[in-house]
Design an enzyme around this catalytic site. Sequence first.
Site, PDB file in Angstrom:
ATOM      1  N   CYS A  76       0.700  -1.696   0.020  1.00 35.66           N
ATOM      2  CA  CYS A  76      -0.252  -0.236   0.391  1.00 35.66           C
ATOM      3  C   CYS A  76       0.848   1.204  -0.205  1.00 35.66           C
ATOM      4  CB  CYS A  76      -0.931   0.089   1.221  1.00 35.66           C
ATOM      5  SG  CYS A  76      -0.322  -1.282   2.558  1.00 35.66           S
ATOM      6  N   HIS A 139      -1.236   7.155   3.992  1.00 35.01           N
ATOM      7  CA  HIS A 139      -0.317   5.630   4.439  1.00 35.01           C
ATOM      8  C   HIS A 139       0.958   6.639   3.566  1.00 35.01           C
ATOM      9  CE1 HIS A 139      -0.653   1.512   5.022  1.00 35.01           C
ATOM     10  NE2 HIS A 139      -0.911   2.393   5.466  1.00 35.01           N
TER      11      HIS A 139
END
Length: 521
Positions: A76, A139
């Site tokens: 990710c 993120h």
Amino acid sequence: KVTMSLKTVICVLWAVCVGQTAGSQHGPNIIIMLMDDMGWGDLGVFGEPSKETPNLDLMAAQGMLFPNFYTANPLCSPSRAALLTGRLPVRNGFYTTNAHARNAYTPQEIVGGISQDEILLPELLKKKDYVSKIIGKWHLGHRTQYLPLKHGFDEWFGSPNCHFGPYNNSVRPNIPVYNNSEMTGRYYEEFEINVKTGESNLTQIYLKEGLDFISQQAVAQRPFFLYWVPDATHSPVYASERFLGKSQRGRYGDAVMELDGSIGQILAHLVSLGIHNNTLVFFTSDNGAAVMSGPHQSGSNGPFLCGKETTFEGGMREPAIAWWPGRIPAGTVSYQLASVMDLFSTSLSVAGVLPPDDRVIDGLDLSPVLFNNSLLDRPIFYYRGNQMMAVRIGQYKVHYWTWSNSWEEFNTGINFCPGQEVPGVTTHTQEEHTMQPLIFHLGQDPGERYPISTYLFPDLSLFHLQVTAVVEQHQKDLIPGMPQLNMCDLAVMNWSPPGCEQLGKCLKPPESNPWKCVWPH
């Protein structure tokens, strides 16, 4: 009540009129929809038998489908850093040197984040007065200096980390949810996720945020960049009450159905505002389906080998659709080898912004592909941490290293390739094949099960020489960035995010005691 209804009608009609003229006054709007752990095989248009993605299937019918679209890393955080910088993670610093070929990301104990030296897409779009908003998971680092509004975004609603939890806030804090630069609550507290039932209203919240932002910019007649990054398909998967139990595929399928419905509403909203002919929308995922999480918590990578965390096709090849009515020919399929990094260069191109000329940009401008269905000659490099594991040129993929996950992990039940073990390919030790690479023809063997022998196919020897030249040039020109994902420290977790004082949600951190992060795979 009648008066309010009339006002609403007048406002909507005015917004539609504004939207119809907006296209001639500013550059095209850009929407990137990045899903979390959604697999290539999760879409009906790619053959998922339940056919539970009617809106995405319609989006493909109205736009361009990319069967050969790749992420820049099978995890990710690095893939998101690559999208927003147009650069491989090994260049932008989103990798680790703590061990060889290890996947690293940004859990809340990570010290680092996106480097101040990197230039992100929204920063560049400001040159053309774009308003940029991220909705969902960031993120790229959770400490204040790494947050979205410090890197070009004007607005944010979402979280800096995955929605793991719940935690007891003493050993580990629950993840905060931000409204712009300050937290507005935490997961499992103000923003509920029922891990047992899978119920959460987060996707509906993210949908409303998206629709409202689009409406505001249409009325203001300003070009916008919307980075819509929901995380419902990341384990623990969730869906709102009216979607739970609807899918033939279980809870994961419920999450996919809700995301599909949300995407349909966003596209319909663009049409209702009259700005669909001036908006490029691109849908894809950050990495392959997390098949190690099991069938109830993960999706499908179709015919491809393994999944998330690996550089086999299942970990790197993503579903992808481009949509721009009136500009992208409807119902087209492009076999272009494309990458998530291309979204950076393509967005700049359609906005009329030149990319930075002081650094290597790995992303290609896909405009010739989107508008003329051209094919651009380019390789795809498969990286895992600091190691280039494989390269694809044309239909051939060449593996220089193979590794699924360690025997230690595998023996505890963590399987990155469940039901797909291929001897000599899905190895549980890091195996180097540089002297005699494993070569696969992905058109004939998309599952990477049958390596081709250069002894039996002499023509491949010439191809191997060509590939070697491409790889050697890439490695010669590569200047790795400073690794940002090496150090961890419990003291930097989300104890006291900005805005916690007003909410009475500040927590006391432990003493700082940094260590080198351990990345097992």
